[in-house]
Design a protein around this motif. Structure first.
Motif, PDB file in Angstrom:
ATOM      1  N   LYS A  41       0.828  -1.213   0.000  1.00 35.12           N
ATOM      2  CA  LYS A  41       0.000   0.000   0.000  1.00 35.12           C
ATOM      3  C   LYS A  41       0.865   1.267   0.000  1.00 35.12           C
ATOM      4  N   SER A  42       1.775   1.339   0.978  1.00 34.47           N
ATOM      5  CA  SER A  42       2.615   2.546   1.070  1.00 34.47           C
ATOM      6  C   SER A  42       3.476   2.696  -0.175  1.00 34.47           C
ATOM      7  N   THR A  43       3.980   1.584  -0.678  1.00 34.20           N
ATOM      8  CA  THR A  43       4.835   1.650  -1.875  1.00 34.20           C
ATOM      9  C   THR A  43       4.050   2.216  -3.056  1.00 34.20           C
ATOM     10  N   THR A  44       2.783   1.843  -3.156  1.00 38.13           N
ATOM     11  CA  THR A  44       1.947   2.381  -4.238  1.00 38.13           C
ATOM     12  C   THR A  44       1.853   3.908  -4.123  1.00 38.13           C
ATOM     13  N   LEU A  45       1.577   4.388  -2.908  1.00 39.77           N
ATOM     14  CA  LEU A  45       1.451   5.838  -2.727  1.00 39.77           C
ATOM     15  C   LEU A  45       2.795   6.540  -2.980  1.00 39.77           C
ATOM     16  N   LYS A  46       3.881   5.920  -2.524  1.00 31.07           N
ATOM     17  CA  LYS A  46       5.211   6.526  -2.738  1.00 31.07           C
ATOM     18  C   LYS A  46       5.570   6.553  -4.220  1.00 31.07           C
ATOM     19  N   SER A  47       5.128   5.536  -4.946  1.00 28.12           N
ATOM     20  CA  SER A  47       5.397   5.517  -6.390  1.00 28.12           C
ATOM     21  C   SER A  47       4.705   6.701  -7.058  1.00 28.12           C
ATOM     22  N   ILE A  48       3.478   6.980  -6.617  1.00 26.70           N
ATOM     23  CA  ILE A  48       2.712   8.069  -7.232  1.00 26.70           C
ATOM     24  C   ILE A  48       3.337   9.426  -6.915  1.00 26.70           C
ATOM     25  N   SER A  49       3.719   9.614  -5.635  1.00 26.72           N
ATOM     26  CA  SER A  49       4.227  10.943  -5.254  1.00 26.72           C
ATOM     27  C   SER A  49       5.702  11.110  -5.583  1.00 26.72           C
ATOM     28  N   GLY A  50       6.334  10.054  -6.074  1.00 20.30           N
ATOM     29  CA  GLY A  50       7.704  10.185  -6.573  1.00 20.30           C
ATOM     30  C   GLY A  50       8.792  10.147  -5.512  1.00 20.30           C
ATOM     31  N   VAL A  51       8.481   9.581  -4.341  1.00 16.97           N
ATOM     32  CA  VAL A  51       9.474   9.595  -3.261  1.00 16.97           C
ATOM     33  C   VAL A  51      10.155   8.239  -3.044  1.00 16.97           C
ATOM     34  N   LEU A  52       9.919   7.296  -3.961  1.00 18.90           N
ATOM     35  CA  LEU A  52      10.514   5.963  -3.787  1.00 18.90           C
ATOM     36  C   LEU A  52      12.033   6.014  -3.627  1.00 18.90           C
ATOM     37  N   ASP A  53      12.675   6.884  -4.398  1.00 20.86           N
ATOM     38  CA  ASP A  53      14.143   6.866  -4.387  1.00 20.86           C
ATOM     39  C   ASP A  53      14.742   7.347  -3.058  1.00 20.86           C
ATOM     40  N   THR A  54      13.945   8.042  -2.254  1.00 22.17           N
ATOM     41  CA  THR A  54      14.473   8.434  -0.936  1.00 22.17           C
ATOM     42  C   THR A  54      14.683   7.196  -0.061  1.00 22.17           C
ATOM     43  N   GLU A  55      14.084   6.066  -0.462  1.00 21.84           N
ATOM     44  CA  GLU A  55      14.267   4.824   0.301  1.00 21.84           C
ATOM     45  C   GLU A  55      14.967   3.767  -0.541  1.00 21.84           C
ATOM     46  N   ASP A  56      15.754   4.230  -1.498  1.00 26.61           N
ATOM     47  CA  ASP A  56      16.461   3.316  -2.390  1.00 26.61           C
ATOM     48  C   ASP A  56      15.485   2.411  -3.148  1.00 26.61           C
ATOM     49  N   GLY A  57      14.323   2.971  -3.449  1.00 26.67           N
ATOM     50  CA  GLY A  57      13.344   2.229  -4.243  1.00 26.67           C
ATOM     51  C   GLY A  57      13.303   2.793  -5.651  1.00 26.67           C
ATOM     52  N   GLU A 188     -17.582  18.536  -0.811  1.00 24.41           N
ATOM     53  CA  GLU A 188     -17.647  19.996  -0.947  1.00 24.41           C
ATOM     54  C   GLU A 188     -16.535  20.571  -1.824  1.00 24.41           C
ATOM     55  N   GLN A 189     -15.366  19.959  -1.771  1.00 29.43           N
ATOM     56  CA  GLN A 189     -14.217  20.523  -2.502  1.00 29.43           C
ATOM     57  C   GLN A 189     -13.907  19.751  -3.778  1.00 29.43           C
ATOM     58  N   LYS A 190     -14.581  18.619  -3.940  1.00 26.55           N
ATOM     59  CA  LYS A 190     -14.317  17.745  -5.103  1.00 26.55           C
ATOM     60  C   LYS A 190     -12.898  17.180  -5.084  1.00 26.55           C
ATOM     61  N   THR A 191     -12.263  17.189  -3.927  1.00 25.43           N
ATOM     62  CA  THR A 191     -10.931  16.595  -3.811  1.00 25.43           C
ATOM     63  C   THR A 191     -11.067  15.079  -3.955  1.00 25.43           C
ATOM     64  N   ALA A 192     -10.206  14.494  -4.766  1.00 23.23           N
ATOM     65  CA  ALA A 192     -10.182  13.032  -4.868  1.00 23.23           C
ATOM     66  C   ALA A 192      -9.274  12.482  -3.771  1.00 23.23           C
ATOM     67  N   PHE A 193      -9.567  11.262  -3.342  1.00 22.46           N
ATOM     68  CA  PHE A 193      -8.740  10.641  -2.307  1.00 22.46           C
ATOM     69  C   PHE A 193      -8.327   9.241  -2.742  1.00 22.46           C
ATOM     70  N   LEU A 194      -7.073   8.917  -2.473  1.00 22.60           N
ATOM     71  CA  LEU A 194      -6.631   7.530  -2.556  1.00 22.60           C
ATOM     72  C   LEU A 194      -6.130   7.196  -1.154  1.00 22.60           C
ATOM     73  N   ILE A 195      -6.871   6.322  -0.470  1.00 24.54           N
ATOM     74  CA  ILE A 195      -6.619   6.082   0.951  1.00 24.54           C
ATOM     75  C   ILE A 195      -6.156   4.648   1.180  1.00 24.54           C
ATOM     76  N   ALA A 196      -4.923   4.500   1.648  1.00 25.13           N
ATOM     77  CA  ALA A 196      -4.434   3.184   2.042  1.00 25.13           C
ATOM     78  C   ALA A 196      -4.939   2.915   3.455  1.00 25.13           C
ATOM     79  N   GLU A 197      -5.609   1.804   3.660  1.00 25.05           N
ATOM     80  CA  GLU A 197      -6.225   1.540   4.964  1.00 25.05           C
ATOM     81  C   GLU A 197      -6.254   0.057   5.284  1.00 25.05           C
ATOM     82  N   GLN A 198      -6.066  -0.257   6.549  1.00 26.81           N
ATOM     83  CA  GLN A 198      -6.345  -1.622   6.988  1.00 26.81           C
ATOM     84  C   GLN A 198      -7.735  -1.713   7.598  1.00 26.81           C
ATOM     85  N   ASN A 199      -8.267  -0.559   7.996  1.00 25.29           N
ATOM     86  CA  ASN A 199      -9.633  -0.538   8.514  1.00 25.29           C
ATOM     87  C   ASN A 199     -10.602  -0.491   7.324  1.00 25.29           C
ATOM     88  N   ALA A 200     -10.842  -1.664   6.766  1.00 22.10           N
ATOM     89  CA  ALA A 200     -11.619  -1.748   5.537  1.00 22.10           C
ATOM     90  C   ALA A 200     -13.044  -1.243   5.728  1.00 22.10           C
TER      91      ALA A 200
END
Ligand SMILES: Nc1ncnc2c1ncn2[C@@H]1O[C@H](COP(=O)(O)OP(=O)(O)OP(=O)(O)O)[C@@H](O)[C@H]1O
Ligand SMILES: [Mg+2]
Length: 260
Positions: A41-57, A188-200
């Motif tokens: 889950k976290s890796t997916t979000l990090k891939s999108i925001s472009g921060v994978l390489d900060t963790e040698d990913g 209200e804001q039309k903000t989209a969300f991609l939420i990684a969660e274990q609380n399904a």
């Protein structure tokens, strides 16, 4: 529209964290990313925001597009400027700064004059933060810190927020309150969300669509109502047995009456 096409992510050249992951987040939708610890889950979000390489990913296959334009080779700052705001796992507040100072950090890149109004809007969404404005954020409770980091993300005025396990460690009441607020922001804001969660249960209650990750692959996807009724999801992720809902089960556990 945010689109992930068959992405593969690898850490330290050897750890394959994601393989063949495709998903999309339509503008204004709430999409939930379910999965156990280590499912990616976290890796997916990090891939999108472009921060994978900060963790040698590294993204080794596939592409990520925002409105048809590739963003997977862009720097994190550029991706953020395009309106993709990543709230990482673990509520990263600046503990020595007050609530208000933390919130303002979210607006530091902005040149427009709407910051004051947006600040008022954050306090309206999160009234619990109002009396805590001048408090050092390090002293806030877990739930208050989570609201603070979401409020700070709001101040970047994103079109899509990537939230990594916002409910982690929060009491059920707080979880319910937080998801209600997220839905309100979405509406209200039309903000989209991609939420990684274990609380399904909590996440599916506000989601339009969901993906279930297992061992770095999408094992299942569907609309929130379909996922909620899926036997495998019910059994493994919703903690539902014999028609009990997650919350009923928790409260019965609290009363020491759990019969399962
Ligand atoms: N920085 C890293 N270096 C090496 N391997 C990593 C790193 N971060 C994650 N991994 C590995 O990648 C896989 C996916 O991890 P990830 O953090 O994306 O899972 P997750 O679904 O977010 O889990 P959790 O629910 O525990 O947060 C796991 O096998 C994990 O051990
Ligand atoms: Mg994670």
């Amino acid at each position: 529209m945010l689109k992930l096409n068959n992405i593969e992510a690898v850490y330290s050249d050897v750890v394959l964290a994601l393989t063949g992951v495709s998903m999309q987040v339509t503008d204004g939708n709430v999409v939930v990313l379910l999965g156990n610890n280590g499912s990616g889950k976290s890796t997916t979000l990090k891939s999108i925001s472009g921060v994978l390489d900060t963790e040698d990913g590294e993204l080794t296959e596939g592409s990520i597009e925002l409105d048809g334009k590739r963003i997977d080779k862009m720097k994190p700052e550029t991706i953020a400027r395009l309106g993709v705001c990543h709230v990482v796992q673990g509520r990263p507040v600046f503990p020595q700064l007050t609530t208000e100072e933390n919130l303002l950090m979210g607006a530091y890149m902005r040149k427009d004059n709407g910051v004051k109004a947006d600040m008022a809007q954050v306090y309206e969404y999160f009234p619990k933060l109002v009396p805590l404005r001048k408090q050092k954020s390090g002293y806030l409770s877990g739930g208050e810190q989570q609201m603070l980091v979401i409020g700070r993300a709001f101040l970047t005025r994103p079109r899509i927020m990537l939230l990594d396990e916002p409910s982690l460690g929060l009491a059920p009441m707080m979880v319910a309150e937080m998801f209600t607020i997220l839905k309100k922001i979405n509406r209200e804001q039309k903000t989209a969300f991609l939420i990684a969660e274990q609380n399904a249960a909590a996440a599916l209650s506000i989601a339009d669509y969901g993906y279930l990750l297992q061992n770095g692959k999408v094992a299942l996807e569907g609309t929130a109502p379909v996922l909620k009724e899926h036997q495998g999801v019910k059994k493994s992720y919703l903690g539902v047995t014999a028609g009990q809902s997650y919350y009923q089960m928790k409260s019965s556990e609290l009363r020491g009456q759990n019969q399962s």
